[in-house]
Design a protein around this motif. Structure first.
Motif, short mmCIF file in Angstrom:
data_model
loop_
_atom_site.label_atom_id
_atom_site.label_comp_id
_atom_site.label_asym_id
_atom_site.label_seq_id
_atom_site.Cartn_x
_atom_site.Cartn_y
_atom_site.Cartn_z
N THR A 1 -6.65 13.31 -2.52
CA THR A 1 -6.55 12.34 -1.43
C THR A 1 -7.41 11.12 -1.72
OG1 THR A 1 -6.26 14.17 0.10
CG2 THR A 1 -6.82 12.06 1.06
N ILE B 1 -10.03 7.51 6.41
CA ILE B 1 -9.28 6.78 5.39
C ILE B 1 -9.41 5.27 5.55
CG2 ILE B 1 -6.95 6.33 4.49
CD1 ILE B 1 -7.60 9.05 3.69
N ASP C 1 -1.22 9.93 4.94
CA ASP C 1 -2.50 9.43 4.43
C ASP C 1 -3.34 10.54 3.79
OD1 ASP C 1 -2.30 6.76 4.85
OD2 ASP C 1 -3.34 6.75 6.77
N TYR C 2 -3.34 11.72 4.41
CA TYR C 2 -4.24 12.79 3.96
C TYR C 2 -3.66 13.63 2.83
CZ TYR C 2 -7.39 11.95 7.93
OH TYR C 2 -8.28 11.41 8.81
N LYS D 1 -10.86 2.81 2.73
CA LYS D 1 -10.08 1.73 2.11
C LYS D 1 -10.76 0.38 2.31
CE LYS D 1 -5.27 2.84 2.09
NZ LYS D 1 -4.06 2.91 2.93
N LYS E 1 -4.65 2.91 -3.81
CA LYS E 1 -3.82 2.13 -2.87
C LYS E 1 -4.59 0.91 -2.39
CE LYS E 1 -0.96 5.78 -0.88
NZ LYS E 1 0.39 5.30 -0.54
N ARG F 1 -5.99 8.87 -4.65
CA ARG F 1 -4.73 8.28 -4.20
C ARG F 1 -5.00 7.09 -3.27
NH1 ARG F 1 -1.49 10.61 0.18
NH2 ARG F 1 0.25 9.17 0.26
N GLN F 2 -5.89 7.28 -2.31
CA GLN F 2 -6.17 6.22 -1.33
C GLN F 2 -7.00 5.09 -1.93
OE1 GLN F 2 -4.76 5.83 1.38
NE2 GLN F 2 -3.92 7.83 1.90
N GLU G 1 0.81 -1.23 0.00
CA GLU G 1 0.00 0.00 0.00
C GLU G 1 0.84 1.28 0.00
OE1 GLU G 1 -3.42 0.17 2.44
OE2 GLU G 1 -4.22 -1.68 1.62
#
Lengths: 292, 88
Positions: free
Chosen positions: A23, A184, B45-46, A188, A30, A26-27, A4
């Motif tokens: 954000t 987050i 993360d952010y 995910k 991942k 991107r997440q 990740e």
């Protein structure tokens, strides 16, 4: 380095400073991993990530028109199956709120109804942002945009936000969820669940926009969190379209007043105490429906 | 600059946006105090731009891409990051 830590949405993309969508994508990538094929439609995501001859994507993507991210993804999925190469490959269709709520809705509904093995991700910033903040059916009541401006006779946007996730769940699809970039791990987890689900899945991801919502670029995450803590945006998931038994995944212990959320953005700056009270009442009613 | 357009505008240079250094947009610059940092990686993360790199202990910035939005400083649970005016 874990799997990740791979950056599948490369730096150098042209999103505004503090962009929630940056954000989010991107997440999401991942969580979905490198064995993913994506389709994108017209919108901020296209503009920020594919400045030809460059691309911010590390996975195969195809850019569709405004309305057909879902149907192009359907074609990709069928082609992969026909070639015997679908095993272990995720197909994700990305759309902004304009490309999902308004313009791409027919293609989305058709894809869900035909039962393709696709995860549709709607990244919602509540208006047409890259063309200059025009209202959309995702724009909440009271927000000022360039096509729903505030004036003597106008409160801004006069219609409530369309409940897109519930509408998609009503198709009876295996997995539907709403998520926020402020949470987050929850986001995910939902992405992983969605791509692992056989058949169509729909994810509604809440991503504030500093440019369009008129707030500081550092407040993006704070505002996304406030939306959940006040009950303006409810995080839930539903399986097999069972919206009567949806699971609330983030239940605020004590809901904060909606005023905190509204006062954090200049698009709501014109609202009077009376207007805020009206919005608070609507949010209370909505939360009661969700059971908290 | 002339750009040779490929058939169907197919682009095989994945991740090629990295040649465009968005760090030039920055007006504010984050500074991290590694003594205070608890390595929770919330900032990592952010970050919308993937401009924060994880270290075994703490983090470091890639100023080629950091746009200076300030999310990392605001979300840091121990206030280890401050934003200062960019001077260059």
């Amino acid at each position: 380095m874990t799997k990740e830590d791979l950056e599948l949405f490369a730096s150098g993309h042209r999103a505004c400073a503090g962009c929630g969508e940056g954000t989010a994508v991107r997440q999401i990538l991942k969580a979905a991993g490198p064995n993913t094929v994506a389709t994108i439609c017209t919108g901020c995501l296209e503009v920020i990530s594919t400045g030809y001859p460059e691309t911010a994507w590390e996975i195969p993507i195809i850019h569709a028109a405004f309305e057909n991210s879902a149907s192009v993804a359907a074609g990709v999925e069928v082609a992969l199956k026909e070639l015997g190469r679908k095993e272990g490959v995720n197909v994700i269709a990305f759309g902004g709120d304009g490309g999902t709520f308004d313009i791409g809705f027919q293609a989305l509904s058709g894809m869900l109804e035909r039962g393709h093995d696709i995860t549709y991700v709607c990244v919602d910033n509540e208006a047409y942002m890259n063309t200059g903040i025009q209202r959309c059916s995702s724009t909440p009541y009271g927000a000022s945009t360039t096509t729903s401006p505030v004036g003597k006779l106008s409160i801004g946007e006069s219609r409530p936000k369309k409940p897109i996730a519930a509408i998609c769940a009503a198709h009876g699809i295996p997995y539907t969820a709403t998520a926020s970039i402020a949470y987050i791990n929850d986001l995910k987890k939902k992405v992983k669940k969605a791509v692992e689900t056989e058949g169509p899945a729909f994810l509604h991801v809440f991503a504030p926009c500093p440019t369009g919502w008129r707030h500081g670029s550092d407040s993006t995450i704070e505002i996304a969190r406030l939306a959940v803590e006040t009950g303006v945006f409810v995080l839930w998931e539903a399986e097999d379209g069972d919206i009567c038994n949806l699971k609330i995944t983030q239940k605020p212990k004590k809901r904060k007043p909606v005023k905190d959320y509204l006062k954090s953005q200049r698009r709501f700056a014109h609202l009077s105490d009376e207007d805020i009270e009206h919005i608070q009442k609507e949010v209370d009613e909505k939360c009661e429906k969700y059971g908290f | 600059m002339t750009v040779k357009i490929t058939i169907g505008a197919v682009n095989r240079d994945h991740g090629s946006s990295r040649i465009y250094k968005t760090g030039g947009w920055r007006t504010m610059r984050p500074v991290v105090d590694l003594e205070k940092c608890i390595s929770c990686y919330k900032c990592y993360d952010y970050c919308p731009d993937g401009a924060i790199k994880k270290l075994d202990k703490g983090i470091t910035y890639d100023f080629d891409y950091c746009k200076g939005c300030g999310i990392c400083a605001k979300e840091c649970p121990v206030q280890a990051i401050v934003m200062i005016k960019e001077e260059k």
